[in-house]
Structure formats: C-alpha cells, structure tokens
Design an enzyme around this catalytic site. Structure first.
Site, short mmCIF file in Angstrom:
data_model
loop_
_atom_site.label_atom_id
_atom_site.label_comp_id
_atom_site.label_asym_id
_atom_site.label_seq_id
_atom_site.Cartn_x
_atom_site.Cartn_y
_atom_site.Cartn_z
N HIS A 163 3.40 -13.25 -29.73
CA HIS A 163 3.36 -11.91 -29.15
C HIS A 163 3.69 -11.99 -27.67
O HIS A 163 3.83 -13.09 -27.11
CB HIS A 163 2.01 -11.23 -29.40
CG HIS A 163 0.84 -11.91 -28.76
ND1 HIS A 163 0.38 -13.15 -29.14
CD2 HIS A 163 0.01 -11.50 -27.75
CE1 HIS A 163 -0.67 -13.47 -28.41
NE2 HIS A 163 -0.91 -12.50 -27.56
N HIS A 216 2.19 -11.08 -24.80
CA HIS A 216 1.25 -11.21 -23.69
C HIS A 216 1.64 -12.42 -22.84
O HIS A 216 2.11 -13.44 -23.37
CB HIS A 216 -0.19 -11.34 -24.19
CG HIS A 216 -0.82 -10.01 -24.49
ND1 HIS A 216 -1.85 -9.85 -25.40
CD2 HIS A 216 -0.57 -8.77 -23.99
CE1 HIS A 216 -2.20 -8.57 -25.44
NE2 HIS A 216 -1.44 -7.90 -24.59
N ASP A 271 0.18 -14.90 -21.37
CA ASP A 271 -0.34 -16.25 -21.58
C ASP A 271 0.32 -16.94 -22.77
O ASP A 271 0.05 -18.11 -23.03
CB ASP A 271 -1.86 -16.23 -21.74
CG ASP A 271 -2.34 -15.33 -22.88
OD1 ASP A 271 -1.78 -14.25 -23.05
OD2 ASP A 271 -3.29 -15.72 -23.59
N HIS A 272 1.21 -16.24 -23.47
CA HIS A 272 1.95 -16.83 -24.58
C HIS A 272 3.45 -16.86 -24.30
O HIS A 272 4.22 -17.33 -25.13
CB HIS A 272 1.71 -16.04 -25.86
CG HIS A 272 0.28 -16.05 -26.31
ND1 HIS A 272 -0.16 -16.79 -27.38
CD2 HIS A 272 -0.82 -15.43 -25.81
CE1 HIS A 272 -1.46 -16.62 -27.55
NE2 HIS A 272 -1.88 -15.79 -26.59
N HIS A 309 -3.77 -6.95 -33.34
CA HIS A 309 -4.03 -7.24 -31.93
C HIS A 309 -3.66 -6.00 -31.13
O HIS A 309 -3.12 -5.02 -31.66
CB HIS A 309 -3.21 -8.45 -31.50
CG HIS A 309 -3.62 -9.03 -30.18
ND1 HIS A 309 -4.93 -9.27 -29.84
CD2 HIS A 309 -2.87 -9.42 -29.10
CE1 HIS A 309 -4.97 -9.78 -28.62
NE2 HIS A 309 -3.75 -9.87 -28.15
N ASP A 354 -2.76 -14.15 -31.55
CA ASP A 354 -4.05 -13.49 -31.30
C ASP A 354 -4.28 -12.42 -32.36
O ASP A 354 -3.37 -11.64 -32.68
CB ASP A 354 -4.05 -12.84 -29.91
CG ASP A 354 -4.00 -13.88 -28.80
OD1 ASP A 354 -4.00 -15.09 -29.12
OD2 ASP A 354 -3.97 -13.48 -27.62
N HIS A 359 -7.03 -21.39 -28.09
CA HIS A 359 -7.12 -20.12 -27.35
C HIS A 359 -8.58 -19.87 -26.95
O HIS A 359 -9.16 -18.84 -27.26
CB HIS A 359 -6.58 -18.97 -28.20
CG HIS A 359 -6.17 -17.76 -27.42
ND1 HIS A 359 -7.03 -16.72 -27.15
CD2 HIS A 359 -5.00 -17.42 -26.83
CE1 HIS A 359 -6.40 -15.79 -26.46
NE2 HIS A 359 -5.17 -16.19 -26.24
#
Length: 314
Positions: free
Chosen positions: A65, A67, A69-70, A144, A215, A273
């Site tokens: 996805h 976001h 942090d990914h 999510h 997530d 995570h």
C-alpha cells in the site's frame, strides 16, 4: 533448493533505533538467481548495505500500500539499482497511484535508469498478478485506511524423486535410460522388458507457499491468502491491551495475526511491523501473546532471516 525471507525493516510508522520501517526480501537465488522485495520503506537501501543481498539482482517489487513507511525508499532504491549492476528488467506491482508516485519522483529528480521498468497497478479484487512455470503470485485487498493488498506466492509442484537404486537393482546403468525415465518416458530394454516411468518416480512434491500481508485488520482475504501457507508474514502493530488503537487505525494485534494463522492452517507465523512503543524485551510480549493461539510464531527483527523448507527438506 533454498528459499529464504530476509527482513530489512520490521518497524511500523516511523523508524526507531532498533527497527527500520517495512521491507522484506524473498531470496530465490537457487530457483531464478534473483530477489523479490515486498515494500520499500525509507532507508531500505541503507539496510541493504548491511545485508547479504544485492539490489542488482532485484527482479520484482511488490508494494502492499502507499503509506510512506512502505514506499518512501523506492526512488532511491531504483536509482541505486542502476549503479549496482542492475541492468535487467524490473517490475513493480502495487495499488493505483504507484505509477504516478514512481514516475513523478524520477522525473522531478531527473533520475535516469539503466534498465527497463514495468509498473503494474492492481485492481481492488482477488487476482493473479504473475505466473510462470515456477511460481504463481496472487493478490487480494485487505482492510486498511487506504487500499492495501496481501500477496500469496505459490511455488509450483516439483517432479518426484527418481528411484535410482531400484533401477540399478534391475541392472540398468546410469545413462540415457535414467534421463528418459526421469522425464516421464516409458522405456523398453534390449530383452523386451517394458518399464513404466511412473513406477520409478515418486509422487509430485508440493511447492512452498509464502503469504506476505500489508497493513490490515482481520478480514476474509487475510485468511484466504494465507490458506495452508508454509509461512505467513503478518503485521502485529499492537499488543492486545491496545486493541482499541488497532481498530482505530485499521491495524492488527499479535493475537489478531495468530488467529488468522490458526484459521488458515499456517505453518510458521512471523510477526513484523512492530510499533516503536515496543522496544527490546517489550516486543517479546507480542510473540508470547501470539503463541497462546498459534504456537509456531516468531518475532522478526531487522536482518532476521528465515529459510522456508520444501516438503522434501522437511
């Protein structure tokens, strides 16, 4: 043949001194001579510098996805791939928006890549995203705050083992006849004896199944993607006493991950995570909680490696 998971980053949201943000490599060196990467958080290429993996051998990247942090490590990783000998085609899979992110980042930074890049944006449904004679990769949407996917990597069955000792006992020397029988061909000996190949080859060996989820809250697709997997990589952002935060931010607790693994019949569950609120031994609490539901649970840390054994090896 060795298939291995290597965790470059195992933190959630923001990097900490103990954990960088999310990225995991699937090593397929014996099978294909390459790596596949799942997510690429900020600082991933720095983690690679301290890891026994090579960006130049990176063939595919699967983004769960969008976001940060990914995702935020992707432009730097793509640029570094050129400098580290990566001149073979590179494919990126991810939700809608990944193409715009990549193309805009490279255009504004005036980055030039020395290899062909293909970007495949996924539809919000169950789908096969890649298949060849070795592997099938499927994806499905999770639950999510933004569109998030999980990936299921299935190794296709391998031919059974040739019973060489039995052939030798019949007076057949190692040579062309062995090869024919191993390839499934029936053969006839000089004395007229006919040998059926199927009688000298063991049953097909099931391939390995690896599931890596983005997530998510607990959901149906998390279970279906994980069905009978040898290993499931699942987020465990919170401990159970923070369940309300998990629900609020569309994440999972360690218990949630364990319940998914148990329902799906997973072999090994690997938790990743991890929120930065769980430092040092506090993170062990997540593993211990999960083990009350699913005994074969491990807690990943940065530079943790896990070999996925085939049924033959097991």
């Amino acid at each position: 043949m060795k298939v291995e998971l290597y965790f470059l980053g195992t933190g959630a949201g923001m990097p900490s001194k103990e954990r960088n943000v999310t990225s995991v490599m699937l090593g397929l060196l014996a099978e294909r001579g390459v790596y596949w990467m799942f997510d690429c958080g900020e600082g991933t290429q720095h983690q690679v510098l301290r890891a026994p993996v090579k960006i130049g051998k990176l063939e595919k990247l699967f983004i769960t996805h969008l976001h940060g942090d990914h995702l935020y490590g992707l432009p730097g990783l793509m640029s570094s791939r050129s400098y580290q000998g990566g001149d073979t085609p590179f494919t990126i899979y991810g939700p809608k928006g990944i193409r715009e992110f990549v193309e805009t980042s490279l255009r504004i930074s005036d980055s030039h890549l020395g290899y062909q890049t293909t970007i495949i944006e996924l539809e919000p449904e169950e789908q096969v995203v890649f298949e060849d004679d070795q592997f099938v990769v499927s994806a499905a949407p999770l639950v999510h705050r933004i569109e998030s996917f999980g990936y299921r990597i299935v190794e296709k069955p391998q031919k059974g083992r040739l019973d060489a000792e039995r052939l030798k006992s019949l007076g057949i020397a190692f040579g062309p006849l062995f090869g024919k029988i191993k390839n499934g061909e029936d053969v006839e000996l000089p004395d007229g004896t006919k040998l059926k190949a199927e009688e000298f080859i063991g049953p097909m060996i099931p391939g390995r199944i690896v599931t890596i989820l983005g997530d998510t809250q607990p959901c149906v697709h998390a279970v279906t993607l994980s069905k009978d997997a040898d290993v499931l990589v699942h987020e465990a952002t919170f401990a159970e006493h923070r369940k309300e935060l998990a629900v609020m931010y569309d994440h999972s607790t360690a218990i949630d991950a364990a319940k998914t693994a148990q329902e799906a019949g997973v072999g090994t569950l690997i938790l990743t995570h991890i929120s930065s609120r769980y430092q040092g031994e506090e993170a062990d609490m997540l593993r211990d909680e999960a083990r009350t539901v699913h005994g074969d649970t491990l807690l990943a840390h940065d530079h943790f490696r896990f070999e996925i054994r085939s049924s033959r090896q097991r």
